[in-house]
Design an enzyme around this catalytic site. Structure first.
Site, PDB file in Angstrom:
ATOM      1  N   GLY A   3     -22.998 -37.960  15.325  1.00  0.00           N
ATOM      2  CA  GLY A   3     -22.485 -36.730  15.918  1.00  0.00           C
ATOM      3  C   GLY A   3     -21.050 -36.800  16.402  1.00  0.00           C
ATOM      4  O   GLY A   3     -20.697 -36.131  17.372  1.00  0.00           O
ATOM      5  N   ASN A   8     -18.458 -35.608  14.822  1.00  0.00           N
ATOM      6  CA  ASN A   8     -17.863 -34.287  14.610  1.00  0.00           C
ATOM      7  C   ASN A   8     -18.363 -33.294  15.657  1.00  0.00           C
ATOM      8  O   ASN A   8     -17.595 -32.452  16.131  1.00  0.00           O
ATOM      9  CB  ASN A   8     -18.152 -33.774  13.191  1.00  0.00           C
ATOM     10  CG  ASN A   8     -17.117 -34.266  12.188  1.00  0.00           C
ATOM     11  OD1 ASN A   8     -15.914 -34.116  12.404  1.00  0.00           O
ATOM     12  ND2 ASN A   8     -17.570 -34.870  11.109  1.00  0.00           N
ATOM     13  N   LEU A  64     -30.070 -31.349   2.298  1.00  0.00           N
ATOM     14  CA  LEU A  64     -29.637 -30.149   1.584  1.00  0.00           C
ATOM     15  C   LEU A  64     -30.330 -28.953   2.227  1.00  0.00           C
ATOM     16  O   LEU A  64     -31.531 -29.000   2.465  1.00  0.00           O
ATOM     17  CB  LEU A  64     -30.063 -30.219   0.119  1.00  0.00           C
ATOM     18  CG  LEU A  64     -29.213 -31.101  -0.786  1.00  0.00           C
ATOM     19  CD1 LEU A  64     -29.786 -31.079  -2.188  1.00  0.00           C
ATOM     20  CD2 LEU A  64     -27.771 -30.638  -0.779  1.00  0.00           C
ATOM     21  N   ASN A  86     -19.348 -26.535   6.353  1.00  0.00           N
ATOM     22  CA  ASN A  86     -19.564 -27.978   6.302  1.00  0.00           C
ATOM     23  C   ASN A  86     -18.208 -28.677   6.241  1.00  0.00           C
ATOM     24  O   ASN A  86     -17.221 -28.092   5.801  1.00  0.00           O
ATOM     25  CB  ASN A  86     -20.385 -28.335   5.050  1.00  0.00           C
ATOM     26  CG  ASN A  86     -20.746 -29.808   4.991  1.00  0.00           C
ATOM     27  OD1 ASN A  86     -21.003 -30.436   6.009  1.00  0.00           O
ATOM     28  ND2 ASN A  86     -20.743 -30.367   3.794  1.00  0.00           N
ATOM     29  N   HIS A 112     -16.453 -32.103   4.579  1.00  0.00           N
ATOM     30  CA  HIS A 112     -16.748 -33.104   3.548  1.00  0.00           C
ATOM     31  C   HIS A 112     -15.577 -34.089   3.440  1.00  0.00           C
ATOM     32  O   HIS A 112     -14.423 -33.660   3.358  1.00  0.00           O
ATOM     33  CB  HIS A 112     -16.974 -32.394   2.205  1.00  0.00           C
ATOM     34  CG  HIS A 112     -17.378 -33.335   1.111  1.00  0.00           C
ATOM     35  ND1 HIS A 112     -18.670 -33.799   0.980  1.00  0.00           N
ATOM     36  CD2 HIS A 112     -16.665 -33.934   0.125  1.00  0.00           C
ATOM     37  CE1 HIS A 112     -18.725 -34.634  -0.050  1.00  0.00           C
ATOM     38  NE2 HIS A 112     -17.522 -34.728  -0.587  1.00  0.00           N
TER      39      HIS A 112
END
Lengths: 203, 203
Positions: free
Chosen positions: B8, B10, B87, B102, B104
């Site tokens: 976590g 982010n 997913l 999201n 990436h």
């Protein structure tokens, strides 16, 4: 040795920044297109030229074989594709393995193939760039030598992006050729996709 | 709403830079992993949490449906995946269409899917980066909101690259969420892949 099909602005960058300045000599400019403006740039720089149009040969292999013979006769140590719009055949790749390079207007592996700038705009990316890479049998799949990013500001149109991308090409392609000429570039022995660059002099 | 499966970091960047500072409130943190450290970070910030482990539901759709109900009950306007390793199912995407994002660790469309940093190193690229994008039914295929490039110096190992990539994630993910909260981000009407960002205030 530079191969070009079109206007030859990357050839001009190479001639202006490298040719006859000690480290690099452009020993010839080859083309598949008799009318390519790149040939005029070569003539103006007193560089020998040759044209190998596809329709004067039985097939692509025959054309590439003749072109390879000519390249070899010039004593070229490196073949730089510069807006050369033909796929080179596997036999050509094999003859100059590790000595053919290309400049591609995207950050590979994103957007290989034709119209990379259009592909990037269509995909809506916010960062694209330029890649100089060794040429292998695939389409823009060879080991990467240099890459440089180009951000796409919100208000840019296609022309502005093209201008920025081409400016980066004209900077990093001569840079890569200079590094190769100085022996600063090699493929890692155990990792065939990894290009090791050890800058010794210059920029 | 933040969904996370792991440490976590982010989430922490979002809590530190945005939460309760006027524009953005993190109304909940959901996870598929009961032991995710992200949940502890949420608790420490007094943010409600919920866990939806895959094995407590008949199938992925049932799990995602329960999770979507909970998210809706919190009044969340945006669902930010932050190291969420599942997913999300098409029905989940459909329920929050255009409101799931999201981050990436690559410059998409290069290196989608798992271990993007490892993929980039394996491929031997010299530039990679970070992408914040809307989530659609594909794997890391949705429209791009922000991208930032990260150069890979010759002497970097994987740890150094990971550190640099994560630092950029912790910078641009909160940045993107702030822009969305201020209404500065929209998808072009006639070009569904193109995200228009018009910064009004702030950075």
């Amino acid at each position: 040795m530079v191969l070009a099909s079109g206007g030859g602005t990357n050839l001009q960058a190479i001639l202006d920044q490298l040719h006859g300045q000690g480290e690099v000599e452009v020993v010839g400019v080859g083309s598949d297109k008799p009318g390519a403006y790149a040939l005029e740039r070569a003539v103006a720089a007193k560089v020998p030229t040759a044209v190998f149009p596809r329709d004067e040969f039985d097939d692509r292999e025959a054309r590439d074989s003749a072109m390879a013979d000519w390249i070899q006769s010039t004593g070229a140590e490196l073949v730089a594709l510069a807006g050369y719009m033909q796929l080179v055949s596997p036999l050509f790749v094999e003859r100059f393995r590790g000595r053919i390079i290309n400049v591609h207007p995207a950050l590979l592996p994103s957007f290989p193939g034709l119209d990379a700038i259009g592909q990037a705009l269509e995909h809506g990316v916010k960062v694209t760039g330029v890649t100089v890479h060794f040429v292998d049998e695939g389409t823009d799949t060879g080991p990467v030598i240099i890459q440089r990013a180009v951000e796409i500001p919100a208000n840019w149109d296609r022309d502005e992006l093209e201008t920025a991308i081409h400016a980066v090409e004209h900077q990093i392609y001569p840079e890569a050729i200079g590094m190769i000429a100085r022996g600063e570039v090699r493929i890692a022995e155990d990792e065939p996709r990894k290009v090791i660059v050890e800058q010794r002099f210059g920029k």
